[in-house]
Design an enzyme around this catalytic site. Structure first.
Site, PDB file in Angstrom:
ATOM      1  N   LYS A 194      -2.408   3.053   4.059  1.00 51.85           N
ATOM      2  CA  LYS A 194      -2.287   1.622   4.278  1.00 51.85           C
ATOM      3  C   LYS A 194      -0.810   1.305   4.305  1.00 51.85           C
ATOM      4  O   LYS A 194      -0.049   1.856   3.506  1.00 51.85           O
ATOM      5  CB  LYS A 194      -2.969   0.906   3.108  1.00 51.85           C
ATOM      6  CG  LYS A 194      -2.925  -0.577   3.216  1.00 51.85           C
ATOM      7  CD  LYS A 194      -3.629  -1.254   2.059  1.00 51.85           C
ATOM      8  CE  LYS A 194      -3.260  -2.720   2.121  1.00 51.85           C
ATOM      9  NZ  LYS A 194      -3.733  -3.499   1.032  1.00 51.85           N
ATOM     10  N   ASN A 209       6.437   2.032   4.895  1.00 51.82           N
ATOM     11  CA  ASN A 209       6.974   3.403   4.743  1.00 51.82           C
ATOM     12  C   ASN A 209       7.192   3.808   3.292  1.00 51.82           C
ATOM     13  O   ASN A 209       8.073   4.616   2.987  1.00 51.82           O
ATOM     14  CB  ASN A 209       8.291   3.560   5.516  1.00 51.82           C
ATOM     15  CG  ASN A 209       8.094   3.233   6.983  1.00 51.82           C
ATOM     16  OD1 ASN A 209       7.100   3.652   7.568  1.00 51.82           O
ATOM     17  ND2 ASN A 209       8.991   2.459   7.554  1.00 51.82           N
ATOM     18  N   ARG A 210       6.411   3.196   2.395  1.00 57.68           N
ATOM     19  CA  ARG A 210       6.485   3.529   0.961  1.00 57.68           C
ATOM     20  C   ARG A 210       7.837   3.179   0.329  1.00 57.68           C
ATOM     21  O   ARG A 210       8.153   3.645  -0.760  1.00 57.68           O
ATOM     22  CB  ARG A 210       6.187   5.030   0.698  1.00 57.68           C
ATOM     23  CG  ARG A 210       4.841   5.483   1.244  1.00 57.68           C
ATOM     24  CD  ARG A 210       3.714   4.888   0.410  1.00 57.68           C
ATOM     25  NE  ARG A 210       2.396   5.248   0.901  1.00 57.68           N
ATOM     26  CZ  ARG A 210       1.628   4.463   1.678  1.00 57.68           C
ATOM     27  NH1 ARG A 210       2.075   3.270   2.050  1.00 57.68           N
ATOM     28  NH2 ARG A 210       0.440   4.847   2.050  1.00 57.68           N
ATOM     29  N   LEU A 211       8.630   2.372   1.041  1.00 50.89           N
ATOM     30  CA  LEU A 211       9.945   1.998   0.485  1.00 50.89           C
ATOM     31  C   LEU A 211       9.806   0.637  -0.210  1.00 50.89           C
ATOM     32  O   LEU A 211      10.359  -0.379   0.219  1.00 50.89           O
ATOM     33  CB  LEU A 211      11.005   1.993   1.592  1.00 50.89           C
ATOM     34  CG  LEU A 211      11.201   3.384   2.202  1.00 50.89           C
ATOM     35  CD1 LEU A 211      12.216   3.358   3.338  1.00 50.89           C
ATOM     36  CD2 LEU A 211      11.663   4.376   1.124  1.00 50.89           C
TER      37      LEU A 211
END
Ligand SMILES: Cc1cc2nc3c(=O)[nH]c(=O)nc-3n(C[C@H](O)[C@H](O)[C@H](O)COP(=O)(O)O)c2cc1C
Length: 215
Positions: A10, A192-194
């Site tokens: 997600k 982007n998981r940032l």
């Protein structure tokens, strides 16, 4: 049994959290987020929080409870003082609270110390509860082994008849805890998981230090 979940992906894109936009006091950011979730994502059960304790067996244990009040001083919930969590807190008051509000892709983690609230405050809250919940608190030796569902139901029936037409007193073993915060982490999901992570640490009685953490 096996199920591969590696395709569960997600992208988190609903917001951002900038250090420059955060208040000096983390309770104010907590309140802002709480109001936003309540207004826009009430299906998230805004006041449901996970509390983790260190048990008498030295293992951490987490479970959901309902936040019933918050102030600058801390977070109040109600429970059975003789339950697993009640005993764990008596032995080690260091706890961790967490909220996950998936509608807004937000998480808050709070470390703090729990203590019992004043008895008159627990009395006041107990009196405000529906009668069924009052009897529920009275009937359950929370976390103890129960012989059967029937034994619970028949104990409840007995209590219902004992207290018919009478006020139900708050049992001594049931009441509130306040968790006084020492550290907060506010997490906002980002692509982007940032993700954005802002941590507040209590330096002295009133001063909080803020830092951005690496995602
Ligand atoms: C949505 C939700 C709300 C809950 N609220 C409470 C609560 O406010 N107080 C409580 O003692 N248990 C509450 N529970 C039950 C606890 O998760 C837990 O089962 C119970 O407190 C016993 O935990 P313990 O044996 O670790 O002490 C709630 C559970 C859920 C899923």
């Amino acid at each position: 049994m096996e199920k591969d979940l590696s395709n569960y992906r997600k992208s988190y894109e609903k917001g951002e959290l900038l250090l420059a936009d955060t208040p000096e006091n983390p309770m104010e950011l907590f309140q802002k987020w709480f109001h936003e979730i309540d207004a826009h994502f009430p299906e998230d059960e805004t006041n449901a929080m996970t509390i983790s304790t260190i048990g008498l067996d030295q293992f951490p244990k987490s479970r959901v409870v309902l936040l019933k009040r918050y102030t600058y001083e801390g977070f109040i919930f109600y429970t059975n003082y003789d339950s697993d969590k009640g005993k764990a807190i008596s032995a080690n008051p260091k706890v961790c609270l967490s909220f996950f509000w998936h509608g807004a892709e937000r998480q808050i983690i709070i470390k703090g110390e729990a203590e019992k609230i004043a008895e008159n405050l627990s009395d006041g809250y107990f009196e405000s509860r529906p009668r069924g919940s009052q009897l529920g608190a009275l009937v359950s030796n929370q976390s103890s082994i129960l012989e059967s569902r029937d034994s619970l139901d028949s104990k409840l029936q007995q209590l219902e008849s004992d207290y018919e037409g009478k006020e139900i007193p708050r049992p001594e073993f049931w009441g509130g805890f306040i968790v006084k915060p020492l550290e907060f982490e506010f997490w906002q999901g980002r692509p982007n998981r940032l993700h954005d992570r802002i941590r507040y640490t209590l330096d002295s009685e009133y001063f909080w230090t803020k830092n951005r953490l690496s995602p």
